[in-house]
Scaffold this active site. Sequence first.
Site, PDB file in Angstrom:
ATOM      1  N   GLN A 117       0.897  -1.236  -0.024  1.00 45.17           N
ATOM      2  CA  GLN A 117       0.051   0.303  -0.008  1.00 45.17           C
ATOM      3  C   GLN A 117       1.097   1.397   0.192  1.00 45.17           C
ATOM      4  O   GLN A 117       1.946   1.227   0.612  1.00 45.17           O
ATOM      5  CB  GLN A 117      -0.994   0.085   1.229  1.00 45.17           C
ATOM      6  CG  GLN A 117      -1.714  -1.149   1.449  1.00 45.17           C
ATOM      7  CD  GLN A 117      -2.791  -0.998   0.518  1.00 45.17           C
ATOM      8  OE1 GLN A 117      -3.260   0.031   0.211  1.00 45.17           O
ATOM      9  NE2 GLN A 117      -3.572  -2.301   0.294  1.00 45.17           N
TER      10      GLN A 117
HETATM   11  N1  LIG Z   1      -6.912 -14.240 -10.596  1.00 44.29           N
HETATM   12  C1  LIG Z   1      -6.053 -14.334  -9.800  1.00 44.29           C
HETATM   13  N2  LIG Z   1      -5.796 -13.486  -8.579  1.00 44.29           N
HETATM   14  C2  LIG Z   1      -4.892 -13.372  -7.673  1.00 44.29           C
HETATM   15  C3  LIG Z   1      -3.595 -13.853  -8.212  1.00 44.29           C
HETATM   16  N3  LIG Z   1      -2.727 -13.671  -7.181  1.00 44.29           N
HETATM   17  C4  LIG Z   1      -3.302 -12.855  -6.357  1.00 44.29           C
HETATM   18  N4  LIG Z   1      -4.581 -12.946  -6.583  1.00 44.29           N
HETATM   19  C5  LIG Z   1      -5.736 -12.168  -5.915  1.00 44.29           C
HETATM   20  O1  LIG Z   1      -5.283 -10.620  -5.973  1.00 44.29           O
HETATM   21  C6  LIG Z   1      -5.580 -10.199  -4.669  1.00 44.29           C
HETATM   22  C7  LIG Z   1      -4.474  -9.580  -3.955  1.00 44.29           C
HETATM   23  O2  LIG Z   1      -3.382 -10.630  -3.504  1.00 44.29           O
HETATM   24  P1  LIG Z   1      -2.378 -10.264  -2.163  1.00 44.29           P
HETATM   25  O3  LIG Z   1      -1.686 -11.643  -2.212  1.00 44.29           O
HETATM   26  O4  LIG Z   1      -3.356 -10.015  -0.976  1.00 44.29           O
HETATM   27  O5  LIG Z   1      -1.702  -8.889  -2.823  1.00 44.29           O
HETATM   28  P2  LIG Z   1      -0.619  -8.246  -2.202  1.00 44.29           P
HETATM   29  O6  LIG Z   1       0.417  -8.020  -3.125  1.00 44.29           O
HETATM   30  O7  LIG Z   1       0.035  -9.282  -1.075  1.00 44.29           O
HETATM   31  O8  LIG Z   1      -1.039  -7.080  -1.664  1.00 44.29           O
HETATM   32  P3  LIG Z   1      -0.441  -6.160  -0.191  1.00 44.29           P
HETATM   33  O9  LIG Z   1      -0.373  -6.955   0.949  1.00 44.29           O
HETATM   34  O10 LIG Z   1      -1.511  -5.080  -0.096  1.00 44.29           O
HETATM   35  O11 LIG Z   1       0.947  -5.527  -0.610  1.00 44.29           O
HETATM   36  C8  LIG Z   1      -6.402 -11.421  -3.660  1.00 44.29           C
HETATM   37  O12 LIG Z   1      -7.723 -11.060  -3.870  1.00 44.29           O
HETATM   38  C9  LIG Z   1      -5.569 -12.439  -4.395  1.00 44.29           C
HETATM   39  O13 LIG Z   1      -6.445 -13.760  -4.285  1.00 44.29           O
HETATM   40  C10 LIG Z   1      -3.603 -14.441  -9.479  1.00 44.29           C
HETATM   41  O14 LIG Z   1      -2.475 -15.128  -9.898  1.00 44.29           O
HETATM   42  N5  LIG Z   1      -4.662 -14.944 -10.214  1.00 44.29           N
END
Ligand SMILES: Nc1nc2c(ncn2[C@@H]2O[C@H](COP(=O)(O)OP(=O)(O)OP(=O)(O)O)[C@@H](O)[C@H]2O)c(=O)[nH]1
Lengths: 354, 184
Positions: free
Chosen positions: B70
């Site tokens: 974020q």
């Molecule tokens: N369709 C799809 N959705 C994904 C994929 N990878 C992650 N997501 C979705 O994207 C959203 C964000 O994923 P997170 O892993 O929480 O993202 P992050 O990068 O850790 O985000 P922050 O913790 O805010 O930095 C979630 O709803 C996941 O389910 C993917 O390869 N395909």
Amino acid sequence: MEAVVGAETGSQNRNGEMDVSGAVKIPERLLRREQERQEEVERRREAMESQSVTEEKVDYFSSTFGAERAAIEALLSGVWDADSSRAAQLLEEVSSRTQQLRKFLNDSMAFLTKYECRQAQAALQRLQSSLDEKRQQVLPKKKFNFKARSAAATRTKGVPLPEKAGPLESKPDAKGGADVGIQVVDGGGNSCGFSSAHAQVLTKDPEDIHQRDVLLTHLTGCTVKLLGTPATLHIKDVRDSEVLCGPVSGSVFVDRCSGCTLAFPCQQLRTHNTTDTRVYLHVTSRAIVEDCSGVSFAPFSWSYEGMDAHFEASGLDRGKNNWDKVDDFNWLAADTPSPNWSIIPEAERRTTWD
Amino acid sequence: MGLLTILKKMKRKEREMRLLMLGLDNAGKTTIMKKFNGEDVSTISPTLGFNIKTLEHRGFKLNIWDVGGQKSLRSYWRNYFESTDGLVWVVDSADKLRLEDCRRELSALLLEERLAGATLLVFANKQDLPGALSKDAIREALALDDIKTHHWCIIGCSAMTGENLLTGVDWLLDDIAAQIFTAD
Ligand SMILES: Nc1nc2c(ncn2[C@@H]2O[C@H](COP(=O)(O)OP(=O)(O)OP(=O)(O)O)[C@@H](O)[C@H]2O)c(=O)[nH]1
Ligand SMILES: [Mg+2]
């Protein structure tokens, strides 16, 4: 993946803490940050008690806020005479300074009266509106392809879509350019959604959006119904509109919206730079807000024919709804609630939708 | 013998590597980390702070740091740079409207002195989405070909299906290991 899982032995998971030597700085820093925030809150509380200090702070706020607002307005009025690349630059600057001003207001809310808050929020709202307007007037509009679709695949309820409210298809030859609103990058990837519409009723059927990434941008005064299960949903630069959507398997990403009513089930909700918006939410993990104010939440209550099956298909746990556990990334003090979001009182919740 | 060489020798003995996962919020960092480790990915919340996971893979001990992306957390990324062997930059390939932000944040990171020795793996994530840009489109949008300061590689993957996560991590380990041996 099997190979990884098999090969991996003894994995350990520590969440947010660290005991490995050489890296002890880190939790300390986080702790210090938290401590600083709490001290800040404490300082504000003390300030509240001392009337003269409060008055001083309010004066400081009013004059700083007023001056910055005037400066932004002046910038905005200069946009007219500028050529298009300069205009894009100016709009970018106006947009970022407006965001900073919103942050300043958020940070000052603790010592402002409700009335002062509302006044400042309204002023920000007006700034944002004129910014959006200028953007639409000045910047070359992106053209969206109108994909010929069979009548069977499309059913448009209400008003037929005019040319501008077509499905979002990025043209392969359209490159980013000076448009700060929408950046289109070539290289494949077919998007799905609605863009640049005013006062329309816009509907998507299940087969149009099933497990797709759906994008809604630059809508004002619209009602959008997405009767299916997208994989993910982005809502960007939408004003005074209603967006209702079936179960979203992954995250919903809301950015720069105002005056909206939103309703959907999803796995995560991420809300940014959004004001004065109501969210009827089913979220199985967590909702967050960042750089927002006046966002309020209630449990998801919209429904449509076929939704039960869609819930099933989405993989979302229907029995788990964390709609009222919202993390504000600008407000980490655990003991005082964030002023930027609230819960819609039961009596004020919407009960009829159609 | 310089400190760096000593450190590198120590690591080789222990076969321990430190990987730092960064990228914009919503890119899928935490999901990648959990999926790679065979955990449930349906309960993941936006990361308020960071996660660390230690796991063994191909005889290496991997310390994986996953830091929240974020906006309000990005200024804290610097706290995690120290002794990073591999930087994993995760991109939401379907988020076309934030590619410019994504490029800017990555190019700022590559100027960081404390990341100077790190190998860069770019995961063009969410390839399962119909609207996802190809890894070549991402490579162009992030101007990866201009990078002269780091070893890098871009791999299209999906944390949802697990596709190519292993390929990416294996490339990263091979590259880091090669650098450790040539440092002797
Ligand atoms: N369709 C799809 N959705 C994904 C994929 N990878 C992650 N997501 C979705 O994207 C959203 C964000 O994923 P997170 O892993 O929480 O993202 P992050 O990068 O850790 O985000 P922050 O913790 O805010 O930095 C979630 O709803 C996941 O389910 C993917 O390869 N395909
Ligand atoms: Mg995360």
